[in-house]
Motif scaffolding. Structure first.
Motif, PDB file in Angstrom:
ATOM      1  N   SER A 141       0.842  -1.190   0.000  1.00 57.53           N
ATOM      2  CA  SER A 141       0.000   0.000   0.000  1.00 57.53           C
ATOM      3  C   SER A 141       0.883   1.247   0.000  1.00 57.53           C
ATOM      4  O   SER A 141       2.087   1.187   0.270  1.00 57.53           O
ATOM      5  N   THR A 142       0.279   2.394  -0.267  1.00 57.90           N
ATOM      6  CA  THR A 142       1.035   3.654  -0.293  1.00 57.90           C
ATOM      7  C   THR A 142       1.687   3.930   1.055  1.00 57.90           C
ATOM      8  O   THR A 142       2.849   4.339   1.126  1.00 57.90           O
ATOM      9  N   ALA A 143       0.942   3.688   2.146  1.00 51.68           N
ATOM     10  CA  ALA A 143       1.490   3.908   3.495  1.00 51.68           C
ATOM     11  C   ALA A 143       2.663   2.966   3.780  1.00 51.68           C
ATOM     12  O   ALA A 143       3.677   3.361   4.373  1.00 51.68           O
ATOM     13  N   LEU A 144       2.527   1.721   3.339  1.00 51.33           N
ATOM     14  CA  LEU A 144       3.588   0.738   3.563  1.00 51.33           C
ATOM     15  C   LEU A 144       4.838   1.106   2.772  1.00 51.33           C
ATOM     16  O   LEU A 144       5.962   1.029   3.285  1.00 51.33           O
ATOM     17  N   PRO A 190       5.769   7.739  -3.365  1.00 52.37           N
ATOM     18  CA  PRO A 190       6.544   6.773  -2.578  1.00 52.37           C
ATOM     19  C   PRO A 190       7.168   5.677  -3.429  1.00 52.37           C
ATOM     20  O   PRO A 190       8.334   5.304  -3.213  1.00 52.37           O
ATOM     21  N   ALA A 191       6.429   5.131  -4.394  1.00 50.24           N
ATOM     22  CA  ALA A 191       6.955   4.049  -5.221  1.00 50.24           C
ATOM     23  C   ALA A 191       8.140   4.515  -6.048  1.00 50.24           C
ATOM     24  O   ALA A 191       9.175   3.841  -6.125  1.00 50.24           O
ATOM     25  N   GLU A 192       8.019   5.698  -6.675  1.00 48.17           N
ATOM     26  CA  GLU A 192       9.106   6.197  -7.509  1.00 48.17           C
ATOM     27  C   GLU A 192      10.338   6.543  -6.675  1.00 48.17           C
ATOM     28  O   GLU A 192      11.468   6.283  -7.080  1.00 48.17           O
ATOM     29  N   TYR A 193      10.116   7.155  -5.511  1.00 48.10           N
ATOM     30  CA  TYR A 193      11.253   7.501  -4.653  1.00 48.10           C
ATOM     31  C   TYR A 193      11.926   6.234  -4.117  1.00 48.10           C
ATOM     32  O   TYR A 193      13.157   6.195  -3.957  1.00 48.10           O
ATOM     33  N   PHE A 194      11.136   5.216  -3.850  1.00 49.56           N
ATOM     34  CA  PHE A 194      11.677   3.933  -3.398  1.00 49.56           C
ATOM     35  C   PHE A 194      12.598   3.369  -4.471  1.00 49.56           C
ATOM     36  O   PHE A 194      13.706   2.914  -4.181  1.00 49.56           O
ATOM     37  N   TRP A 195      12.134   3.397  -5.716  1.00 49.99           N
ATOM     38  CA  TRP A 195      12.950   2.869  -6.817  1.00 49.99           C
ATOM     39  C   TRP A 195      14.184   3.735  -7.072  1.00 49.99           C
ATOM     40  O   TRP A 195      15.219   3.239  -7.492  1.00 49.99           O
ATOM     41  N   LEU A 196      14.090   5.030  -6.813  1.00 47.98           N
ATOM     42  CA  LEU A 196      15.251   5.905  -6.952  1.00 47.98           C
ATOM     43  C   LEU A 196      16.293   5.617  -5.872  1.00 47.98           C
ATOM     44  O   LEU A 196      17.508   5.606  -6.140  1.00 47.98           O
ATOM     45  N   LEU A 197      15.810   5.382  -4.659  1.00 51.68           N
ATOM     46  CA  LEU A 197      16.700   5.155  -3.515  1.00 51.68           C
ATOM     47  C   LEU A 197      17.382   3.792  -3.556  1.00 51.68           C
ATOM     48  O   LEU A 197      18.538   3.651  -3.147  1.00 51.68           O
ATOM     49  N   ALA A 198      16.663   2.779  -4.005  1.00 52.74           N
ATOM     50  CA  ALA A 198      17.148   1.397  -3.915  1.00 52.74           C
ATOM     51  C   ALA A 198      18.521   1.205  -4.554  1.00 52.74           C
ATOM     52  O   ALA A 198      19.404   0.579  -3.940  1.00 52.74           O
ATOM     53  N   PRO A 199      18.773   1.714  -5.771  1.00 54.47           N
ATOM     54  CA  PRO A 199      20.121   1.537  -6.343  1.00 54.47           C
ATOM     55  C   PRO A 199      21.208   2.197  -5.506  1.00 54.47           C
ATOM     56  O   PRO A 199      22.331   1.692  -5.426  1.00 54.47           O
ATOM     57  N   VAL A 200      20.890   3.343  -4.883  1.00 47.89           N
ATOM     58  CA  VAL A 200      21.863   4.016  -4.019  1.00 47.89           C
ATOM     59  C   VAL A 200      22.209   3.133  -2.827  1.00 47.89           C
ATOM     60  O   VAL A 200      23.385   3.001  -2.443  1.00 47.89           O
ATOM     61  N   VAL A 201      21.187   2.491  -2.238  1.00 46.90           N
ATOM     62  CA  VAL A 201      21.421   1.592  -1.103  1.00 46.90           C
ATOM     63  C   VAL A 201      22.228   0.376  -1.542  1.00 46.90           C
ATOM     64  O   VAL A 201      23.129  -0.086  -0.823  1.00 46.90           O
ATOM     65  N   VAL A 202      21.942  -0.138  -2.739  1.00 46.71           N
ATOM     66  CA  VAL A 202      22.709  -1.281  -3.262  1.00 46.71           C
ATOM     67  C   VAL A 202      24.181  -0.906  -3.404  1.00 46.71           C
ATOM     68  O   VAL A 202      25.079  -1.656  -2.997  1.00 46.71           O
ATOM     69  N   ILE A 203      24.436   0.272  -3.977  1.00 50.12           N
ATOM     70  CA  ILE A 203      25.823   0.728  -4.134  1.00 50.12           C
ATOM     71  C   ILE A 203      26.496   0.882  -2.771  1.00 50.12           C
ATOM     72  O   ILE A 203      27.645   0.487  -2.572  1.00 50.12           O
TER      73      ILE A 203
END
Length: 596
Positions: free
Chosen positions: A24-27, A153-166
């Protein structure tokens, strides 16, 4: 990367794709905060789990990054990537200025200093108009790249995820590198690591700065997601949250920071909803108490965090392994010319208050000889070793190793002069394998730094050479077949031999051995004696403290005898054997046994 790391990375990448689609959006919003907080937690895990240093105010670096990003983007119109570089650099600079004086100290000074820094940053942010005072800085735009704005939230999550992987890959590179190996050793036994040439101050400072840089990067994404930065970004509860993420996830692995971030954020959300139902009108302080209770329970019941629970579930203990190979012989090393002075001790004195433990001791050790240092218990032998090797600062006197003054300096200086030692009380790097212990001995014979380790730049050839040399040292003491065993699982005698192998891996010109035969079987003692004779034949200088008088007199070229801190005899074994002062002070009734 190891297979387990690749599997974990694959699972994480799969979750990255599915989580925003299924939640969900909140999750997903909670997941965004988890990723933001995972970045500083990764740095904190490096600092605490690898370097053994505690930060109680890591939110200060997080806030420095966030405020710098907000100011540069909103007031000076800098692009997000350019501002982010400046924000990370400023957070790292703050850590450097704090760490330079404080990391020379021992204990919890760094923890107290970072706690104080968090308070200072909060007060400055509250009172300074440049930072917006209590209102903070607002109007921070959402990131926009390629004509796309990441505002959901979904787009920011996808933007952040590669940074966390790096960030994970870089942190894991540090852990697996020469620097990570050295820092793990420092965390287990600082004095033993320094005796092998590890500059503990420099490495801890580097990791502290890197850790602050991670926190600053987290602050950058926090600022853009929230759209406003206020003094709360530096407050103590947020530092506690970072600490809880690292501990709950498990300090033994950087993956724990990611797992802990999601666990803590979902726990946080649950507390927000649950606590007011149990305690009507409860405020954030009650939630902070809840976090404190969770932290206490984790430390008490599961000190290894979720990582420990997961590995126990799989019924395996994470330990370095798979590094074994074909054991080679101990590579011959070119030592200084036989007979040249390698160790010169003049007037060495140590006073503890009114007690004189060592009194005006002078001796020299030459290349290609074995010198034994003997004396009754409490004579000052280990104190002498500690002063010679830099563990203790002498009250008076000088120590020179191959022409380099080492008295009053750290053991890593002693090691860089071409000397090392073992310890009367075993100093085992318990978190490493047998091979991992000995590989630390190659620290000065390899050159990969922190940045190179993080980026995976060190040539595999260097690591192969380190492994081969370490296996050769293990082979020399008969432990090559135990290379992949956890060092803590070895019996006492084998741990003693492992310490000798670890010292030999340094390829020293001067080797100090403090009771190396204690706990060894008869065959092991004979094997070690043969090894020392072989090293002497190659030109190495060896000084050993040993209580087995018969073995010492049979092995040593010269013998120095201490009694009550004073040097009462120094010469060939036969001369010392017949010295009346030695017989009276040390040999006593054993004189006939020694003659026999």
């Amino acid at each position: 990367m190891r297979r387990s790391d690749l599997i974990g990375l694959g699972v994480f990448l799969l979750l990255i794709v599915l989580f925003p689609l299924l939640g969900s959006t909140a999750l997903v919003n909670t997941g965004v905060y988890a990723l933001i907080y995972a970045i500083p937690a990764i740095g904190l895990t490096l600092l605490m789990g690898l370097a053994g240093q505690v930060s109680l105010g890591h939110a200060a670096f997080f806030a420095i990054g966030a405020y710098t990003q907000a100011i540069l983007v909103t007031r000076y119109g800098l692009p997000m990537p350019v501002a982010a570089v400046a924000a990370i650099a400023l957070a790292a600079l703050a850590a450097l200025l704090i760490g330079l004086p404080l990391l020379r100290l021992r204990g919890h000074f760094l923890a107290l200093a970072t706690l104080g820094l968090g308070i200072i940053v909060t007060i400055v942010a509250n009172e300074w108009e440049f930072t917006g005072s209590t209102s903070g800085i607002f109007g921070i735009p959402k990131p926009a790249f390629g004509g796309r704005t990441y505002d959901s939230p979904a787009e920011y999550f996808w933007l952040l995820a590669p940074v966390v992987v790096i960030a994970l890959v870089l942190a894991q590179g540090v852990v697996r590198s020469r620097v990570g190996r050295a820092l793990g050793a420092v965390n287990d036994s600082e004095v033993a690591a320094e005796a092998l040439g590890v500059d503990t101050y420099r490495l801890r400072l580097q990791v502290f700065v890197v850790s602050a840089g991670f926190a600053g990067l987290g602050g950058v994404f926090y600022a853009h997601w929230l759209g406003v930065v206020s003094p709360g970004a530096a407050n103590f509860p947020l530092s506690v949250e970072f600490l809880l993420i690292s501990v709950l996830g498990g300090l033994g692995t950087v993956w724990g920071a990611l797992v802990g971030a999601f666990a803590v954020e979902f726990l946080d959300e649950a507390m927000r909803q649950f606590i007011p139902l149990v305690i009507p009108g409860a405020a954030g302080e009650v939630q902070l108490i809840g976090f404190g209770l969770v932290l206490v329970l984790v430390v008490a019941l599961l000190p290894g965090g979720i990582h420990q629970a997961f590995t126990k579930l799989l019924r395996r203990t994470p330990a370095p392994g798979g590094e074994g190979g074909t054991a080679g012989a101990l590579a011959p090393r070119r030592h200084p010319a036989r007979g040249s002075a390698l160790l010169e001790v003049r007037g060495l004195t140590k006073r503890f208050g009114g007690v004189v433990a060592v009194d005006d001791v002078s001796l020299d050790v030459r290349a290609g000889e074995i010198v034994a240092l003997i004396g009754p218990n409490g004579a000052g032998k280990t104190t002498c070793f500690n002063m010679i090797s830099g563990v203790l600062e002498p009250t008076a006197g000088t120590v020179e190793v191959a022409g380099t003054r080492t008295d009053g300096r750290r053991p890593n200086v002693f090691a860089r002069a071409g000397a090392t030692r073992t310890f009367q009380n075993l100093q085992v790097f318990r978190s490493a394998s047998v091979l991992g212990n000995v590989k630390v001995g190659r620290h000065l014979r390899s050159g990969a730094g922190l940045v190179g380790g993080a980026l995976g730049l060190p040539a595999r050839k260097e690591e192969r050479a380190v492994t081969e040399a370490a296996l050769g040292a293990l082979s020399a003491v008969g432990l090559a077949e135990h290379a992949d065993r956890p060092a803590a699982d070895l019996p006492f005698g084998s741990q003693r031999l492992m310490e000798v192998a670890r010292a030999l891996a340094l390829e020293p010109d001067l080797l100090l051995l403090d009771e190396p035969m204690a706990g060894l079987s008869g065959a092991e003692r004979q094997g070690l004696a043969d090894l020392l004779r072989g090293l002497r034949a190659e030109g190495m200088a060896i000084v050993l403290v040993e209580h087995d008088v018969a073995a010492v007199l049979a092995l040593a070229d010269r013998v120095a005898v201490l009694d009550d801190g004073r040097l009462i005899a120094f010469g060939p074994p036969q001369e010392v054997r017949e010295n009346p002062a030695v017989i009276a002070a040390y040999l006593g009734e054993e004189e006939s046994d020694v003659r026999g």
